[in-house]
Design a protein around this motif. Structure first.
Motif, short mmCIF file in Angstrom:
data_model
loop_
_atom_site.label_atom_id
_atom_site.label_comp_id
_atom_site.label_asym_id
_atom_site.label_seq_id
_atom_site.Cartn_x
_atom_site.Cartn_y
_atom_site.Cartn_z
N TYR A 62 -1.83 13.84 53.57
CA TYR A 62 -1.51 13.50 52.17
C TYR A 62 -2.51 12.51 51.55
O TYR A 62 -2.15 11.41 51.15
N PRO A 63 -3.78 12.92 51.46
CA PRO A 63 -4.81 11.98 50.99
C PRO A 63 -4.66 11.53 49.54
O PRO A 63 -5.31 10.57 49.14
N CYS A 64 -3.84 12.23 48.75
CA CYS A 64 -3.64 11.76 47.37
C CYS A 64 -2.40 10.87 47.24
O CYS A 64 -2.12 10.35 46.17
N LEU A 65 -1.67 10.70 48.32
CA LEU A 65 -0.50 9.81 48.28
C LEU A 65 -0.74 8.55 49.10
O LEU A 65 -0.18 7.50 48.82
N ILE A 66 -1.55 8.67 50.13
CA ILE A 66 -1.88 7.51 50.97
C ILE A 66 -3.34 7.17 50.70
O ILE A 66 -4.22 8.02 50.82
N ARG B 274 7.74 15.32 46.02
CA ARG B 274 9.06 15.06 46.58
C ARG B 274 8.96 15.25 48.10
O ARG B 274 9.01 16.36 48.60
N THR B 275 8.81 14.17 48.80
CA THR B 275 8.74 14.30 50.26
C THR B 275 9.27 13.02 50.89
O THR B 275 9.36 11.99 50.25
N HIS B 276 9.60 13.10 52.16
CA HIS B 276 10.11 11.94 52.88
C HIS B 276 8.96 11.06 53.33
O HIS B 276 7.95 11.56 53.81
N LEU B 277 9.15 9.76 53.23
CA LEU B 277 8.13 8.82 53.71
C LEU B 277 7.83 9.08 55.19
O LEU B 277 6.68 9.09 55.61
N ARG C 257 16.40 7.33 50.37
CA ARG C 257 15.46 6.30 49.93
C ARG C 257 14.01 6.73 50.11
O ARG C 257 13.11 6.17 49.50
N PHE C 258 13.78 7.73 50.98
CA PHE C 258 12.39 8.15 51.23
C PHE C 258 11.95 9.25 50.29
O PHE C 258 10.81 9.66 50.30
N ARG C 259 12.84 9.79 49.48
CA ARG C 259 12.46 10.92 48.63
C ARG C 259 11.60 10.48 47.46
O ARG C 259 11.78 9.38 46.93
N GLY C 260 10.71 11.35 47.03
CA GLY C 260 9.91 11.05 45.84
C GLY C 260 8.97 9.88 46.01
O GLY C 260 8.70 9.14 45.08
#
Length: 311
Positions: free
Chosen positions: A228-232, A66-69, A15-18
């Motif tokens: 991860y400044p572009c994801l968070i 593609r990474t885990h939360l 569930r944490f992928r992607g």
């Protein structure tokens, strides 16, 4: 909206992928800021926020990392009283930031009385990955998220000086021995046994080696892979170069007690000269032109994201 049965049968890790958290730019809540002296700091802050947002829009346009939360949030410290999330970037004021979080959390009366060991090994602060999925998402969506960064070359040289130019019971035997063994020709027995005396050029050879003899370390890992400044979507971007003003303005934003100010003291090796642009130049002289370029390339994303001038 999966059925309970589907949720049960699905591996929790899948569930944490992607994970993809678009970097929405929310306005900063400035209702608690008192006085007009913060005008310039606020203006710089808005420029940094919009710069990072625009960069991420371009960089991330068709990208889903593609990474885990749990991995995404593993460096983020939580302060629940003032609803703060702080992503730790080593060598960018992180020790004093953790002291401040402990004071905000009611774990200490003053940032000045907290030892280095208490800060780093005391386990007083919770990280975001220690919460359940709902707790993580609630905090990501409602707390004020901050990151403090530093010129990548300055941060790198500062990490090298701290870990390899002073006695260290972890970095010398673990990293030093492996680095000397692989990159120093005709190393003497003493150096191979202790791992002490690593040269900056040898350290850079290790850093740039795709087959490193020992893994990466958070002190020289890229900020793009730590936080991860572009994801968070960080609400506040502080810089080491303007650390005190940025930190004290942030404390106003989150309603910290008026007497709490960001500490000025240097956490360790206080007699050493701070790692400045001039100090960095001296270290970079030890490298070839190609090594300097490759080192810049290694940190190029950090340079671009936070609008640092390439050296």
């Amino acid at each position: 909206q999966l059925s309970d049965q589907q949720k049960m049968s699905e591996s929790p890790l899948r569930r944490f992928r992607g994970v993809y958290l678009p970097p929405a730019l929310h306005p900063l809540k400035k209702t608690l800021v008192k006085g007009s002296k913060w005008k310039d700091v606020d203006s710089a802050q808005e420029k940094r926020r919009s710069f990072l947002h625009d960069f991420c829009e371009k960089y991330n346009s068709r990208k889903k990392v593609r990474t885990h939360l749990m991995h995404l949030v593993s460096r983020i410290y939580v302060e629940d009283r003032h609803k703060v999330l702080y992503c730790e970037v080593p060598k960018a004021g992180c020790s004093n930031w953790k002291r401040v979080l402990m004071v905000l959390n009611g774990l200490a009366a003053s940032a000045h009385n907290i030892s280095h060991d208490d800060v780093h090994y005391g386990k007083h602060l919770r990280k975001l990955d220690s919460y359940d999925l709902k707790g993580i998402y609630t905090r990501l969506n409602t707390y004020t998220k901050t990151i403090f960064v530093r010129d990548p070359m300055e941060r790198l040289v500062s990490a090298f000086r701290d870990k390899f130019e002073h006695p260290n019971s972890y970095y010398h035997p673990v990293f030093g021995k492996a680095i000397i063994k692989k990159y120093r020709h005709n190393a003497n027995e003493e150096a191979l046994k202790t791992g002490s005396g690593v040269k900056f050029k040898e350290f850079i050879q290790y850093l740039l080696d795709s087959h490193r003899p020992v893994g990466m370390d958070i002190h020289w890992e890229q900020v793009s892979k730590l936080c991860y400044p572009c994801l968070i979507n960080y609400d506040f971007i502080g810089k080491f170069e303007t650390l005190e003003e940025d930190a004290n303005y942030f404390l106003q934003l989150v309603g910290a007690p008026a007497e709490l100010k960001f500490p000025k003291f240097k956490d360790r090796h206080s007699s050493d000269e701070r790692t400045s642009a001039e100090v960095v130049r001296q270290y970079l002289k030890e490298l070839s032109k190609e090594e300097r370029q490759l080192t810049y390339d290694f940190y190029s994303l950090d340079y671009l994201m936070f609008n640092y001038t390439s050296p």
